[in-house]
Motif scaffolding. Structure first.
Motif, PDB file in Angstrom:
ATOM      1  N   ARG A 118     -20.428 -34.525  27.318  1.00  0.00           N
ATOM      2  CA  ARG A 118     -20.395 -35.297  28.231  1.00  0.00           C
ATOM      3  C   ARG A 118     -19.667 -34.226  29.296  1.00  0.00           C
ATOM      4  N   VAL A 119     -18.572 -33.544  29.040  1.00  0.00           N
ATOM      5  CA  VAL A 119     -17.808 -32.916  30.108  1.00  0.00           C
ATOM      6  C   VAL A 119     -18.458 -31.264  30.124  1.00  0.00           C
ATOM      7  N   GLY A 120     -19.465 -31.202  29.476  1.00  0.00           N
ATOM      8  CA  GLY A 120     -20.018 -29.975  29.458  1.00  0.00           C
ATOM      9  C   GLY A 120     -19.549 -28.672  28.384  1.00  0.00           C
ATOM     10  N   LEU A 121     -18.863 -29.182  27.266  1.00  0.00           N
ATOM     11  CA  LEU A 121     -17.962 -28.241  26.350  1.00  0.00           C
ATOM     12  C   LEU A 121     -18.599 -28.387  25.092  1.00  0.00           C
ATOM     13  N   ALA A 122     -19.771 -28.779  24.781  1.00  0.00           N
ATOM     14  CA  ALA A 122     -20.456 -29.045  23.513  1.00  0.00           C
ATOM     15  C   ALA A 122     -20.378 -27.921  22.580  1.00  0.00           C
ATOM     16  N   ASP A 123     -20.459 -26.692  23.072  1.00  0.00           N
ATOM     17  CA  ASP A 123     -20.404 -25.335  22.403  1.00  0.00           C
ATOM     18  C   ASP A 123     -19.158 -24.733  22.230  1.00  0.00           C
ATOM     19  N   HIS A 124     -17.902 -25.584  22.655  1.00  0.00           N
ATOM     20  CA  HIS A 124     -16.436 -24.805  22.599  1.00  0.00           C
ATOM     21  C   HIS A 124     -15.854 -25.827  21.785  1.00  0.00           C
ATOM     22  N   GLY A 125     -16.259 -26.627  20.873  1.00  0.00           N
ATOM     23  CA  GLY A 125     -15.514 -27.561  20.204  1.00  0.00           C
ATOM     24  C   GLY A 125     -14.600 -26.821  19.203  1.00  0.00           C
ATOM     25  N   ARG A 126     -14.900 -25.755  18.694  1.00  0.00           N
ATOM     26  CA  ARG A 126     -14.184 -25.024  17.804  1.00  0.00           C
ATOM     27  C   ARG A 126     -13.090 -23.840  18.340  1.00  0.00           C
ATOM     28  N   ARG A 127     -13.049 -24.019  19.647  1.00  0.00           N
ATOM     29  CA  ARG A 127     -12.147 -23.245  20.315  1.00  0.00           C
ATOM     30  C   ARG A 127     -10.728 -23.812  20.246  1.00  0.00           C
ATOM     31  N   LYS A 128      -9.645 -23.197  20.064  1.00  0.00           N
ATOM     32  CA  LYS A 128      -8.334 -23.591  20.285  1.00  0.00           C
ATOM     33  C   LYS A 128      -7.808 -23.379  21.969  1.00  0.00           C
ATOM     34  N   PRO A 129      -6.708 -24.176  22.349  1.00  0.00           N
ATOM     35  CA  PRO A 129      -6.498 -24.199  23.915  1.00  0.00           C
ATOM     36  C   PRO A 129      -6.362 -22.852  24.474  1.00  0.00           C
ATOM     37  N   ARG A 130      -5.619 -21.884  23.424  1.00  0.00           N
ATOM     38  CA  ARG A 130      -5.351 -20.466  24.116  1.00  0.00           C
ATOM     39  C   ARG A 130      -6.637 -19.956  24.515  1.00  0.00           C
ATOM     40  N   HIS A 131      -7.666 -20.022  23.832  1.00  0.00           N
ATOM     41  CA  HIS A 131      -9.137 -19.655  24.199  1.00  0.00           C
ATOM     42  C   HIS A 131      -9.829 -20.363  25.300  1.00  0.00           C
ATOM     43  N   LEU A 132      -9.318 -21.243  25.903  1.00  0.00           N
ATOM     44  CA  LEU A 132     -10.067 -22.060  27.075  1.00  0.00           C
ATOM     45  C   LEU A 132      -9.623 -21.514  28.410  1.00  0.00           C
ATOM     46  N   SER A 133     -10.223 -21.512  29.255  1.00  0.00           N
ATOM     47  CA  SER A 133      -9.982 -21.131  30.495  1.00  0.00           C
ATOM     48  C   SER A 133      -9.301 -22.503  31.186  1.00  0.00           C
ATOM     49  N   GLY A 134      -8.875 -22.496  32.278  1.00  0.00           N
ATOM     50  CA  GLY A 134      -7.860 -23.490  32.953  1.00  0.00           C
ATOM     51  C   GLY A 134      -8.963 -24.781  33.236  1.00  0.00           C
ATOM     52  N   GLY A 135     -10.039 -24.736  33.785  1.00  0.00           N
ATOM     53  CA  GLY A 135     -10.909 -25.540  33.856  1.00  0.00           C
ATOM     54  C   GLY A 135     -11.377 -26.179  32.662  1.00  0.00           C
ATOM     55  N   GLN A 136     -11.676 -25.334  31.562  1.00  0.00           N
ATOM     56  CA  GLN A 136     -12.240 -25.953  30.444  1.00  0.00           C
ATOM     57  C   GLN A 136     -10.974 -26.740  29.656  1.00  0.00           C
ATOM     58  N   ALA A 137      -9.738 -26.274  29.633  1.00  0.00           N
ATOM     59  CA  ALA A 137      -8.754 -27.136  29.336  1.00  0.00           C
ATOM     60  C   ALA A 137      -8.741 -28.301  29.933  1.00  0.00           C
ATOM     61  N   GLN A 138      -8.885 -28.450  31.232  1.00  0.00           N
ATOM     62  CA  GLN A 138      -8.756 -29.833  32.010  1.00  0.00           C
ATOM     63  C   GLN A 138      -9.589 -30.726  31.521  1.00  0.00           C
ATOM     64  N   ARG A 139     -10.927 -30.015  31.216  1.00  0.00           N
ATOM     65  CA  ARG A 139     -12.072 -31.054  30.877  1.00  0.00           C
ATOM     66  C   ARG A 139     -11.816 -31.832  29.366  1.00  0.00           C
ATOM     67  N   VAL A 140     -11.248 -30.730  28.508  1.00  0.00           N
ATOM     68  CA  VAL A 140     -10.893 -31.209  27.148  1.00  0.00           C
ATOM     69  C   VAL A 140      -9.749 -32.183  27.279  1.00  0.00           C
ATOM     70  N   ALA A 141      -8.850 -32.141  28.151  1.00  0.00           N
ATOM     71  CA  ALA A 141      -7.716 -33.139  28.269  1.00  0.00           C
ATOM     72  C   ALA A 141      -8.340 -34.320  28.796  1.00  0.00           C
ATOM     73  N   LEU A 142      -9.227 -34.377  29.818  1.00  0.00           N
ATOM     74  CA  LEU A 142      -9.975 -35.433  30.400  1.00  0.00           C
ATOM     75  C   LEU A 142     -10.855 -36.268  29.008  1.00  0.00           C
ATOM     76  N   ALA A 143     -11.608 -35.321  28.308  1.00  0.00           N
ATOM     77  CA  ALA A 143     -12.287 -35.927  27.320  1.00  0.00           C
ATOM     78  C   ALA A 143     -11.256 -36.843  26.125  1.00  0.00           C
ATOM     79  N   ARG A 144     -10.187 -36.081  25.895  1.00  0.00           N
ATOM     80  CA  ARG A 144      -9.272 -36.679  24.864  1.00  0.00           C
ATOM     81  C   ARG A 144      -8.651 -37.805  25.361  1.00  0.00           C
ATOM     82  N   ALA A 145      -8.432 -38.056  26.794  1.00  0.00           N
ATOM     83  CA  ALA A 145      -7.809 -39.241  27.299  1.00  0.00           C
ATOM     84  C   ALA A 145      -8.822 -40.336  27.457  1.00  0.00           C
ATOM     85  N   LEU A 146     -10.260 -40.073  27.479  1.00  0.00           N
ATOM     86  CA  LEU A 146     -11.356 -40.839  27.695  1.00  0.00           C
ATOM     87  C   LEU A 146     -11.997 -41.145  26.295  1.00  0.00           C
TER      88      LEU A 146
END
Length: 348
Positions: A118-146
């Protein structure tokens, strides 16, 4: 509409006292704005269960959660720095909440995969936070909260860590997700643009108190404190109204086409302020001498601050500035048409 969140938050921290009421309806996003030290973060921490209430109440969907520990509150939080677990993948970060709620691994991963999609990161599930951009990390954080299906979603400066371009793109995405969230959302921010784009209603806090609240149109049309006036880009003065005249200080008065009696505010935008090298002739009802104090670039124009009977900000073009030969200490005349001002009661 019935409030999903009904809270009065009273928290004492030394000489500082936070005492505010918050009500948020289902599907509503409320922005909590205020200057540094106003109590915004304290309010968020109290709602999340990270700071104890000294008084007041906290009800969520009719249930008293004041004494519940953080992990038992149906609340999702997106912190300013996201605080993703660095040793976990994006998928595991999002699955963490559902696992804590008792779902088995397969169920939790299913929830995580749906939210990452839903947040457009279906192909980023195996990445750890250090391999995410700022915008991607924000979307993972939102997905985690929701992913925990929160009754209340708390967003603490969720776009502050992003660069300007990423912020613009992510703001639009965040608005879409908030519009689809059936619960209540509280956005803590110092950025008026984030508040105006993302929130249905604004609550302004200063020195631990609510000083103004309402929709964006109400707040921007009738600011009630200097902080709010700066937030929406207006010159604001308080004085005593007598019909179309508002006396501000030491006999200095401004004329408005609005009529108001008693305690009153008068406001006008910097763009309504005209500057002249000598006293202008003709129609302006409000004219006074002033001294140039400061000049700064403001978009394509210049923001000029002038001292005099009142301090005022004016927006002028570079061409006008060159014509006026602006320099600190330069004496000028200020003119504001009565039709450009708004006067309104100070006690409402």
């Amino acid at each position: 509409m019935t409030a999903l969140l009904d809270a009065r938050l009273v928290v004492r921290r030394g000489t500082f006292l936070l005492d505010i009421e918050l009500r948020i309806a289902p599907g509503e996003t409320v922005a909590l704005l205020g200057p540094n030290g106003a109590g915004k973060t304290t309010a968020l921490r109290a709602l999340a269960g990270l700071a104890a209430l000294d008084d007041g109440h906290l009800r969520l969907d009719g249930r008293d959660i004041r004494d519940d520990p953080p992990e038992r509150r149906p609340i999702g939080v997106v912190f300013q720095d996201y605080l993703l677990f660095p040793h976990l993948t994006a998928r595991d970060n999002v699955a963490f909440g559902p696992r804590r709620q008792g779902q088995d691994r397969k169920q939790a991963y299913g929830v995580a995969d749906r939210w990452l999609d839903r947040v457009g990161l279906a192909d980023h599930g195996r990445r750890k936070p250090r391999h995410l951009s700022g915008g991607q990390a924000q979307r993972v954080a939102l997905a985690r909260a929701l992913a925990v299906d929160p009754t209340l979603l708390l967003l603490d400066e969720p776009l502050a860590a992003l660069d300007a371009r990423t912020r613009l793109e992510t703001r639009g995405e965040l608005r879409r997700h908030l519009s689809a969230h059936p619960g209540a959302t509280l956005l803590v921010t110092h950025d008026p643009l984030d508040a105006l784009v993302l929130a249905d209603r604004l609550v302004i806090v200063e020195q631990g108190r609510v000083v103004q609240e309402g929709d964006a149109a109400t707040i921007t049309a009738r600011p009630r404190t200097d902080y709010v006036a700066r937030l929406v880009g207006l010159n604001l003065y308080r004085g005593h109204g007598d019909g179309h005249t508002v006396t501000i200080t030491d006999g200095f008065a401004l004329t408005s086409t609005d009529s108001v009696d008693g305690d009153a505010f008068v406001a006008f935008p910097p763009a309504a302020v005209a500057l002249h090298p000598a006293r202008p002739d003709g129609s302006p009802r409000n004219t006074w001498p002033a001294v140039l104090a400061d000049v700064q670039r403001h978009g394509d124009n210049l923001r000029v601050r002038l001292d005099g009977p009142i301090s005022v900000a004016a927006d002028i073009t570079p061409a006008a500035a060159a014509h006026l030969h602006l320099e600190p200490g330069r004496e000028l005349w200020v003119a504001v048409k009565a039709a450009e001002t708004r006067a309104y009661p100070g006690d409402g």
